[in-house]
Scaffold this motif. Sequence first.
Motif, short mmCIF file in Angstrom:
data_model
loop_
_atom_site.label_atom_id
_atom_site.label_comp_id
_atom_site.label_asym_id
_atom_site.label_seq_id
_atom_site.Cartn_x
_atom_site.Cartn_y
_atom_site.Cartn_z
N THR A 1 0.82 -1.22 0.00
CA THR A 1 0.00 0.00 0.00
C THR A 1 0.86 1.27 0.00
O THR A 1 0.37 2.34 -0.39
CB THR A 1 -0.94 0.03 1.21
N VAL A 2 2.13 1.15 0.40
CA VAL A 2 3.00 2.34 0.41
C VAL A 2 3.20 2.89 -1.00
O VAL A 2 3.49 4.08 -1.16
CB VAL A 2 4.37 2.03 1.04
N PHE A 3 3.02 2.05 -2.02
CA PHE A 3 3.25 2.53 -3.39
C PHE A 3 2.18 3.51 -3.85
O PHE A 3 2.36 4.19 -4.86
CB PHE A 3 3.31 1.35 -4.36
N SER A 4 1.07 3.60 -3.12
CA SER A 4 0.04 4.57 -3.47
C SER A 4 0.54 6.00 -3.32
O SER A 4 -0.07 6.95 -3.85
CB SER A 4 -1.21 4.35 -2.61
N SER A 5 1.64 6.19 -2.61
CA SER A 5 2.21 7.53 -2.41
C SER A 5 3.11 7.96 -3.57
O SER A 5 3.69 9.04 -3.52
CB SER A 5 3.02 7.56 -1.11
N ASP B 1 -3.81 -4.79 -4.82
CA ASP B 1 -4.76 -3.76 -5.26
C ASP B 1 -4.07 -2.46 -5.66
O ASP B 1 -4.49 -1.78 -6.61
CB ASP B 1 -5.78 -3.47 -4.17
N VAL B 2 -2.98 -2.10 -4.97
CA VAL B 2 -2.36 -0.82 -5.20
C VAL B 2 -1.78 -0.70 -6.61
O VAL B 2 -1.66 0.40 -7.15
CB VAL B 2 -1.26 -0.57 -4.15
N PHE B 3 -1.43 -1.83 -7.24
CA PHE B 3 -0.80 -1.77 -8.55
C PHE B 3 -1.75 -1.21 -9.61
O PHE B 3 -1.29 -0.68 -10.63
CB PHE B 3 -0.28 -3.15 -8.96
N ASN C 1 1.30 5.07 -14.41
CA ASN C 1 2.46 5.53 -15.16
C ASN C 1 3.59 4.50 -15.20
O ASN C 1 4.64 4.76 -15.78
CB ASN C 1 3.00 6.83 -14.57
N LEU C 2 3.36 3.35 -14.60
CA LEU C 2 4.41 2.35 -14.49
C LEU C 2 4.77 1.80 -15.87
O LEU C 2 3.91 1.36 -16.63
CB LEU C 2 3.94 1.21 -13.57
N PRO D 1 -1.98 -11.64 -10.79
CA PRO D 1 -3.09 -10.68 -10.89
C PRO D 1 -3.30 -10.23 -12.34
O PRO D 1 -2.38 -9.77 -13.00
CB PRO D 1 -2.64 -9.51 -10.01
N SER D 2 -4.51 -10.36 -12.81
CA SER D 2 -4.82 -9.95 -14.19
C SER D 2 -4.71 -8.45 -14.38
O SER D 2 -4.50 -7.96 -15.49
CB SER D 2 -6.23 -10.42 -14.56
N SER D 3 -4.82 -7.69 -13.27
CA SER D 3 -4.78 -6.23 -13.37
C SER D 3 -3.43 -5.73 -13.89
O SER D 3 -3.34 -4.64 -14.45
CB SER D 3 -5.06 -5.60 -12.00
N LEU D 4 -2.38 -6.52 -13.72
CA LEU D 4 -1.06 -6.09 -14.19
C LEU D 4 -1.04 -5.90 -15.70
O LEU D 4 -0.30 -5.07 -16.22
CB LEU D 4 0.01 -7.10 -13.77
N PHE D 5 -1.85 -6.69 -16.42
CA PHE D 5 -1.84 -6.63 -17.88
C PHE D 5 -2.63 -5.43 -18.41
O PHE D 5 -2.61 -5.16 -19.60
CB PHE D 5 -2.42 -7.92 -18.46
#
Length: 816
Positions: A106-110, A130-132, A137-138, A153-157
């Motif tokens: 969750t720290v990556f949300s910053s 979830d945070v990804f 912009n990644l 996680p499918s969200s990565l794609f």
Amino acid sequence: MSCSFPWGSFCFFLVVLCLPDSNISTSSHGCFVEERTALMDIGSSLTRSNGTAPRSWGRGDDCCLWERVNCSNITGRVSHLYFSNLYDSNEVLDALGHSFWRFDTTVFSSFPELQFLDLSMNNATFQSWDVFESLRNLRELDLSSNRLNGSIPSSLFSLPRLEHLSLSQNLFEGSIPVTLSSNITSALKTFNFSMNNLSGEFSFFWLRNLTKLQKIDVSGNANLVVAVNFPSWSPSFQLKVLVLSGCNLDKNIVREPIFLRTQHQLEVLDLSNNSLSGSMPNWLFTEQATLVYLNLGNNSLTGSLGPIWYPQMNLQAISLPMNRISGHLPANISSVFPNMSFLDVSSNTISGEIPSSLCNITRMEYLDLSNNSLSGELPNCLLTEYPILTTLKVSNNKLGGPIFCGTNHLSIKHALYLDGNKFEGTLPRYLTADFDAHGTLDLHDNNLSGKLDFSQWNLSTLCTLSLAGNSLIGEIHPSICNLTRIMLLDLSHNNLSGAIPNCMTALELDFFIVSHNSLSGHIVPFSFFNSSTVMALDLSHNQFNGNIEWVQYLGESKYLSLGSNKFEGQISPSLCQLQSLRILDFSHNSLSGPLPSCIGNLSFGQNPVGIPLWSLICENHFRYPIFDYIGCYEERGFSFRTKGNIYIYKHNFINWMSGIDLSANMLSGQIPRELGNLGHIKALNLSYNFFAGPIPATFASMSSVESLDLSHNKLSGAIPWQLTRLSSLSVFSVMYNNLSGCIPNSGQFGSFDMDSYQGNNLLHPASEGSECAPSSGHSLPDDGDGKGNDPILYAVTAASFVVTFWITFAFTSFRM
């Protein structure tokens, strides 16, 4: 009086007004407060997992100046996080000996403008992904070499700007979340899901819209079905890297190369470890070929390496081991592969002579032609005129001629393997080489003869020397002491005689093997080898004599074989200091006296923290995109007799083998009950001695034992019924003792025939329908001799006490 409007200040005012409010409120000297706070939270997370944050973190307010952090020159926000190996799992162990980093993502949300995140090699675990989804912009995400599990996680794609995705070397399971209807980001250029536990189907057709795709790596997923061939489909992408090693790959990818023929920009192709059949795909070597690295090893490819009509100017590495390739090496090999630096065609059926044109490939660093059917003589130029050749292997062929082709100088930089051939003649008295700090020279199993004389060898950096399995004679020349860097010395299976020489400074040997010679004399500690460094010592099958008190100094030894010599005297309790032992063989000597009970305290078969496992001389010489070649010298093997046969164990045997062989000596007394503490031992042989008394019931605690030989002794009493608990026992012998009573027939004992018990006239099988064991609930006796819980013994003892008391009382009364 004139005046002017302050346009510069006005423009700066307008710029400030245009900046977002959040930038004004959170900026702190080039670093945003929430990003600085998030980095400090990551540092705290490291500390909680027994790790250490980078030293610069927390020094000053500008986190853009901290280690492993880069910020955008435009916005000042964090754009790159280089966290690879931030958590050094090799230095951090918890109470159970484990190490992993529980990472709160969750720290990556910053970091809303994060473009690059490398979190590889951290043994990290995630609780949430979830945070990804918010990291829009990644562009590059590397999570390789961690302990991430569950489904990918499918969200990565769906990250719109993601170009590079690596999830290799984790614990992911299930299928790759890509289907025909998936909305995959069109920006994706590379993905690496290698070395996981993925399964299901993965079709290249599902990637049809990825026009920028350049790299696919799903290797090391044995249950992942990879479909590549689709008739009439012309992919919109041109791959540069395709790595499909060790998957459930479409077996027609080579035999019917529909897909491969559409890829005209391939630089790296790895189809190894797939059991592919068909002919060697020489059609890959076209005039326009762009291949740089090719790995087709460990398949079932046939045919030959040729003919090849066009020079492959780009090709630098070919790995084709463990196939069925036959025929000859191309006579014009230097013309078709002029820039080759790595060639491995080992373990095939290639025949004929080695073409001398190989010497014209001036960039060659590694050449492995071993385990084929090559014949003739070795081209002299391979030994003397290769300026950068690091490793040459021609082991196990049919090569012959004078050893070293009669030369006295070797240009090889690291390792020369000539073993398993028909090279002949005597070793040169004068020999020099350009070996680096870990030189290896392996000449075992040839037809070498003559005496050992190293007096004019200038090989100060030689680290490994094997001359085993030849016909060398005479004494070991004292000049061997000049090989001061030697770590492994194997002179076994020759006709050497005399004593081992004394050196002014003992050699720092890790492995010393001189078995199967006619060497003699006493062993003096710290005279030839440094006893405190030796990990494997094999002096078996010689004529050595004297006592074995010197073994107490072998504190690092894992393999100790002194069998078939003339050693005498007792086994001292000092042997019990050798806590690293895995194999102990003192068989066929003249050792006498009792067996020290403290042997039961040795940690056979265990791997305690602080005791290193078997280590060999390994050098990482070649790093290519499709494989990291690690060059290790592999000893020809160590022998140990168990289950009635002699087995040869390679260098990693201690991971699964441990045993004691004290057979054919003159040991006496009772077998110590403490041997039952050897719960990890797999073989115990005490046969052909003079042991007397009972078989310890504590042997039932040797839960891993597979072979137990107590034959040809003077043991008496019953076979303890508790031994039926030994579920791994497959070989058992108590032949020719003085045992009596019932032969157990339950557990593994139901599988042993009567040959295991012959020569014990008072033993008898259990009657049909009955067992030797008492009723359930009995435990092992405390002293192992069957006494202590016998109710009849208690009754007799009590009655004797009462009678003695009344007789004494009556006698006293009568006297009064």
